[in-house]
Design a protein around this motif. Sequence first.
Motif, short mmCIF file in Angstrom:
data_model
loop_
_atom_site.label_atom_id
_atom_site.label_comp_id
_atom_site.label_asym_id
_atom_site.label_seq_id
_atom_site.Cartn_x
_atom_site.Cartn_y
_atom_site.Cartn_z
N HIS A 104 45.40 -35.02 18.78
CA HIS A 104 46.25 -35.77 17.89
C HIS A 104 45.13 -35.26 16.70
N ARG A 105 44.55 -34.37 16.23
CA ARG A 105 43.78 -33.43 15.68
C ARG A 105 44.50 -32.47 14.71
N VAL A 106 44.44 -32.71 14.18
CA VAL A 106 43.92 -30.94 13.41
C VAL A 106 42.85 -30.37 14.11
N ARG A 107 42.20 -29.99 13.98
CA ARG A 107 40.95 -29.28 13.39
C ARG A 107 40.80 -28.39 15.39
N PRO A 108 40.87 -29.39 16.36
CA PRO A 108 40.79 -28.88 17.85
C PRO A 108 42.21 -27.76 18.11
N ALA A 109 43.49 -28.33 17.21
CA ALA A 109 44.78 -27.78 17.57
C ALA A 109 44.38 -26.16 16.54
N GLY A 370 32.26 -35.70 14.45
CA GLY A 370 31.69 -34.24 14.06
C GLY A 370 30.23 -34.26 14.04
N ARG A 371 29.40 -34.77 15.28
CA ARG A 371 28.08 -33.96 15.75
C ARG A 371 28.28 -32.87 15.60
N GLY A 372 29.49 -32.35 16.01
CA GLY A 372 28.54 -30.95 16.67
C GLY A 372 30.12 -29.88 16.41
N ARG A 373 31.10 -30.14 14.67
CA ARG A 373 31.50 -29.56 14.25
C ARG A 373 31.23 -28.21 14.12
N HIS A 374 29.81 -28.19 13.66
CA HIS A 374 29.24 -26.56 13.33
C HIS A 374 30.32 -25.42 14.81
N TRP A 375 29.69 -26.64 16.03
CA TRP A 375 30.12 -25.59 16.84
C TRP A 375 31.05 -24.74 16.90
N ASP A 376 32.04 -25.58 16.96
CA ASP A 376 33.43 -24.82 16.84
C ASP A 376 33.96 -24.20 15.14
N THR A 377 33.49 -23.98 14.54
CA THR A 377 33.80 -22.94 13.42
C THR A 377 32.90 -21.81 13.70
N VAL A 382 32.36 -16.01 15.14
CA VAL A 382 32.12 -14.81 16.04
C VAL A 382 33.24 -14.41 16.85
N SER A 383 34.17 -14.95 16.77
CA SER A 383 35.02 -13.56 17.94
C SER A 383 36.10 -13.42 16.42
N ALA A 384 35.90 -13.93 14.90
CA ALA A 384 36.28 -13.03 14.63
C ALA A 384 34.95 -11.65 14.16
N VAL A 385 34.06 -11.81 14.15
CA VAL A 385 33.07 -10.37 13.85
C VAL A 385 33.87 -10.19 14.93
N LEU A 386 33.55 -10.07 16.48
CA LEU A 386 34.12 -9.35 17.52
C LEU A 386 35.21 -8.68 17.09
N PHE A 387 35.56 -9.61 17.20
CA PHE A 387 37.49 -8.84 16.40
C PHE A 387 37.64 -7.16 15.68
N VAL A 388 37.41 -8.23 13.83
CA VAL A 388 37.33 -7.18 13.80
C VAL A 388 35.96 -5.71 14.08
N TYR A 389 35.33 -5.57 14.94
CA TYR A 389 34.52 -4.77 15.90
C TYR A 389 35.24 -4.10 16.33
N PHE A 390 35.64 -4.59 16.89
CA PHE A 390 36.87 -4.11 18.57
C PHE A 390 38.33 -3.34 17.19
#
Length: 415
Positions: A104-109, A370-377, A382-390
């Motif tokens: 019931h939170r937008v961020r993980p979804a 909210g203490r570890g929010r930078h990890w999901d971002t 990183v996934s976006a960079v690798l997607f562009v790479y491949f």
Amino acid sequence: MAAPRPRPIMIATAIGAAAQFLFTLNISRPSILLFDEVHYVRAARILMTLDGPANIEHPMLGKSLIALGIRLLGDNQYGWRLLSSVAATAVVLGVFWILWELFHRVRPAAIGALLVVLNGTVFVQARIGMLDGFMAAFLILGMLALIRSAFAPPDRAWRHWILGSVLLGLAVGVKWTAAPDIAFAGIGFLLVRRYDASRGGVHWQGMRPIPALATLGLVSVVTYLLTFAPAFFYARDPLTPSTLLPFQWTMYLQQTQVLPAHTYQSSWWTWPLMIRPIWYLYELVDGAQRGVLLIGNPAVMWGGLVAVAYCLWAGWRRRSVTLLGIGSVWVASLAIWAIIPKSLGFYYYYYPSSIFLCLALAAALDDPRGRGRHWDTASVAVSAVLFVYFYPILSAAALPDAEAFRRWMWFPTWP
């Protein structure tokens, strides 16, 4: 009781529209039949004429959907593939709403849905006329319906449960490999209800176990059998009510026959490590050297394994049904391949499991404080960079020469 949070429909719609655009962009490349399209497009063409059976080792629904695409868009790349892209977008949205129902939170979804979009397995299967994309779409949407049933008020729980049973039956109507998921759904239902009985949980209110399991089994089986309806109208060797069930044994014999060794075969235990991805295409076509490699996004495929382990550990430690369930779904999706009597295995069988890794990552990286929010971002970045790479060897883009593939081959076992 607090009012339920409004559903983030606009955010989900934006992610779904972006996914559909990405999956459809240059979907006409290559102009020739790609990998197993040679089997399924041919079977769809025959199905459109109702001449007789073809590709009988698999159920009919996936080939019927390819035939529908050809009927709507023509016997061309768009007709062969566009409905596969719609199925992949359904997977993206299904993952978004599953995570919304659970947290019931937008961020993980949003994190989970974006990881699906950026996962190479989903991107490639979105752009090919194969069965696995349709099967995964029905499977994910069926899971969503059953999860909604778990949290719905009593007057709506049954409605979602029946819908989920229908969708799982349709998944099996595409490929038999979805059949164990119906059993897993029943087992999960019983385990959660047992947990509720000991801790006062409120899942699936008003649903008693025996009627629920009977409905799941009966509705899914009837739905599956109904997907064979076109075969009753074949001009040659049509099915009849008396031959429909014996035909399932014929299909089983086709599925379990011993096949000769294949260049791209691999064992199920190698798939999580991404040891043997598959070239769907690597040749001179449409005026250039082009390739399509079925490979997952390394950040998702390997990071997801850590996330699964964390979900299982944290779920057990916290007695969290949600985390245990997410981790167990991935484990179960891989474990079935250890017992299915198939003589050959291929990396694309891992496709549903690669989707479940996105659920695990979104759940493991979620921190409502909210203490570890930078990890999901960071995981999305990183996934976006690798997607562009491949991307060039995911999308059949023009490559400079026949040796260009070496740029992306990180390990000797990668083809």
